[in-house]
Enzyme design. Structure first.
Site, PDB file in Angstrom:
ATOM      1  N   ASP A  28       0.832  -1.210   0.000  1.00 29.99           N
ATOM      2  CA  ASP A  28       0.000   0.000   0.000  1.00 29.99           C
ATOM      3  C   ASP A  28       0.866   1.260   0.000  1.00 29.99           C
ATOM      4  OD1 ASP A  28      -2.378   1.374  -0.024  1.00 29.99           O
ATOM      5  OD2 ASP A  28      -2.725   1.221   2.132  1.00 29.99           O
ATOM      6  N   ASN A  76     -10.868  -2.530  -5.700  1.00 30.34           N
ATOM      7  CA  ASN A  76     -10.041  -1.563  -6.427  1.00 30.34           C
ATOM      8  C   ASN A  76     -10.607  -1.177  -7.804  1.00 30.34           C
ATOM      9  OD1 ASN A  76      -6.913  -2.828  -5.030  1.00 30.34           O
ATOM     10  ND2 ASN A  76      -8.095  -1.034  -4.401  1.00 30.34           N
TER      11      ASN A  76
HETATM   12  C1  IPE Z   1      -5.489  -2.731  -0.234  1.00 36.85           C
HETATM   13  O1  IPE Z   1      -5.156  -1.403  -0.360  1.00 36.85           O
HETATM   14  C2  IPE Z   1      -5.440  -3.401  -1.570  1.00 36.85           C
HETATM   15  C3  IPE Z   1      -4.110  -3.619  -2.134  1.00 36.85           C
HETATM   16  C4  IPE Z   1      -2.986  -3.302  -1.559  1.00 36.85           C
HETATM   17  C5  IPE Z   1      -4.084  -4.254  -3.422  1.00 36.85           C
HETATM   18  P1  IPE Z   1      -6.261  -0.258  -0.538  1.00 36.85           P
HETATM   19  O2  IPE Z   1      -5.510   1.002  -0.715  1.00 36.85           O
HETATM   20  O3  IPE Z   1      -7.214  -0.628  -1.612  1.00 36.85           O
HETATM   21  O4  IPE Z   1      -7.019  -0.312   0.860  1.00 36.85           O
HETATM   22  P2  IPE Z   1      -7.897   0.780   1.618  1.00 36.85           P
HETATM   23  O5  IPE Z   1      -8.895   1.308   0.626  1.00 36.85           O
HETATM   24  O6  IPE Z   1      -6.959   1.857   2.094  1.00 36.85           O
HETATM   25  O7  IPE Z   1      -8.501   0.038   2.767  1.00 36.85           O
HETATM   26  C1  IPE Z   2      -1.489   0.189  -3.360  1.00 36.37           C
HETATM   27  O1  IPE Z   2      -1.276   1.559  -3.360  1.00 36.37           O
HETATM   28  C2  IPE Z   2      -1.708  -0.390  -4.738  1.00 36.37           C
HETATM   29  C3  IPE Z   2      -3.076  -0.821  -5.009  1.00 36.37           C
HETATM   30  C4  IPE Z   2      -4.086  -0.798  -4.179  1.00 36.37           C
HETATM   31  C5  IPE Z   2      -3.329  -1.331  -6.364  1.00 36.37           C
HETATM   32  P1  IPE Z   2      -2.467   2.596  -3.386  1.00 36.37           P
HETATM   33  O2  IPE Z   2      -2.784   2.901  -4.814  1.00 36.37           O
HETATM   34  O3  IPE Z   2      -3.616   2.117  -2.579  1.00 36.37           O
HETATM   35  O4  IPE Z   2      -1.807   3.850  -2.714  1.00 36.37           O
HETATM   36  P2  IPE Z   2      -2.470   4.875  -1.712  1.00 36.37           P
HETATM   37  O5  IPE Z   2      -3.018   4.077  -0.570  1.00 36.37           O
HETATM   38  O6  IPE Z   2      -3.552   5.575  -2.475  1.00 36.37           O
HETATM   39  O7  IPE Z   2      -1.359   5.773  -1.307  1.00 36.37           O
HETATM   40 MG    MG Z   3      -4.126   2.373  -0.617  1.00 41.36          MG
END
Ligand code: IPE
Ligand code: IPE
Ligand code: MG
Length: 243
Positions: A28, A76
């Site tokens: 993340d 996502n």
């Molecule tokens: C969890 O991260 C999903 C992945 C790392 C693929 P998110 O960024 O989607 O989670 P939330 O929305 O902060 O809970």
């Molecule tokens: C994790 O990084 C990757 C996926 C969920 C695909 P994020 O895209 O969730 O990054 P933040 O949480 O918005 O910084």
């Molecule tokens: Mg995230």
């Protein structure tokens, strides 16, 4: 001053043993990492993909046999189309590279999650990568969670059991029908980017996993951060409800 040589710091590398067979990552912080540099979120995903290559390589080097990475959740899809498209194209690039390097890496790849949502091309390449790496089962396993949700995993398992005629199910039945049925549950789950939640990752499997959270954004994660997480894991006592 003259003649002074800085001491070379010994890397604190910990070698994983049977207590730490399976490590899972919630990767993340790609978006926040990009924002910090004034760049679009897609840039963060590209950097994140590089970190993924580096970190999985390091985990293999220190003897972790099974790695599971959360790359794309069932939630996502809510993101803007541009961002989803970038993630899909990075995924395809990575899969094609992994097919080419299969015999160098000697890792068995398994995709966990509902793959019916992906383009034909991606699905074909996913199947191909699994097929060409199935022979490395006894070396290393990399589970890639894509369009994965912990709730969906459980529902999918129960529906498979119903389809095979089950009238009632046991915990063992569910475990045996999850997307991860080929691997033991994760010993350690590492989440980056200062969030302390599972976000629908491995809900059933995480029942007794150790959780490790770091503020570091995924693209910035280093081998030393892995060493720290592993050392932290070894300092814990797992009781599973016992004493
Ligand atoms: C969890 O991260 C999903 C992945 C790392 C693929 P998110 O960024 O989607 O989670 P939330 O929305 O902060 O809970
Ligand atoms: C994790 O990084 C990757 C996926 C969920 C695909 P994020 O895209 O969730 O990054 P933040 O949480 O918005 O910084
Ligand atoms: Mg995230």
């Amino acid at each position: 001053m003259f003649g002074f040589k800085p001491k070379r710091r010994k890397p604190q590398t910990v070698i994983a043993d049977d207590r730490l067979r399976h490590v899972a990552f919630i990767m993340d912080g790609n978006g926040r990492w990009a924002k910090k540099q004034g760049m679009p979120r897609e840039y963060g995903h590209k950097a994140g993909a590089e970190t993924f290559r580096r970190i999985t390589g390091y985990c293999k080097d220190i003897g972790i046999k099974i790695i599971t990475v959360y790359a794309f959740s069932t939630e996502n899809w809510k993101r803007p189309k541009n961002e989803v498209d970038t993630i899909m194209s990075l995924l395809l690039m990575y899969i094609e590279e992994a097919i080419r390097d299969a015999d160098i890496n000697r890792i068995r790849f398994i995709f966990i999650g509902n793959r019916s949502f992906f383009s034909r091309t991606i699905q074909t390449q996913m199947n191909k990568l699994e097929a060409v790496t199935v022979k490395y089962n006894n070396d290393y396993i990399l589970n890639m969670a894509i369009n994965y949700g912990g709730r969906d995993d459980i529902v999918h398992a129960v529906n498979s059991l119903i389809a095979s005629g089950a009238k009632s199910v046991t915990e063992d039945d569910i475990s045996a029908n999850l997307y991860t049925s080929h691997t033991p549950p994760p010993d350690l789950i590492i989440r980056t980017a200062n969030e302390r939640r599972l976000s629908n990752f491995l809900l059933w499997q995480a029942a007794y996993s150790e959780l490790y959270f770091t503020d570091t954004l995924w693209p910035d994660l280093t081998d030393r951060d892995i060493d720290k997480a592993v050392a932290d894991f070894y300092a814990r006592k797992r009781r599973y409800g016992g004493i």
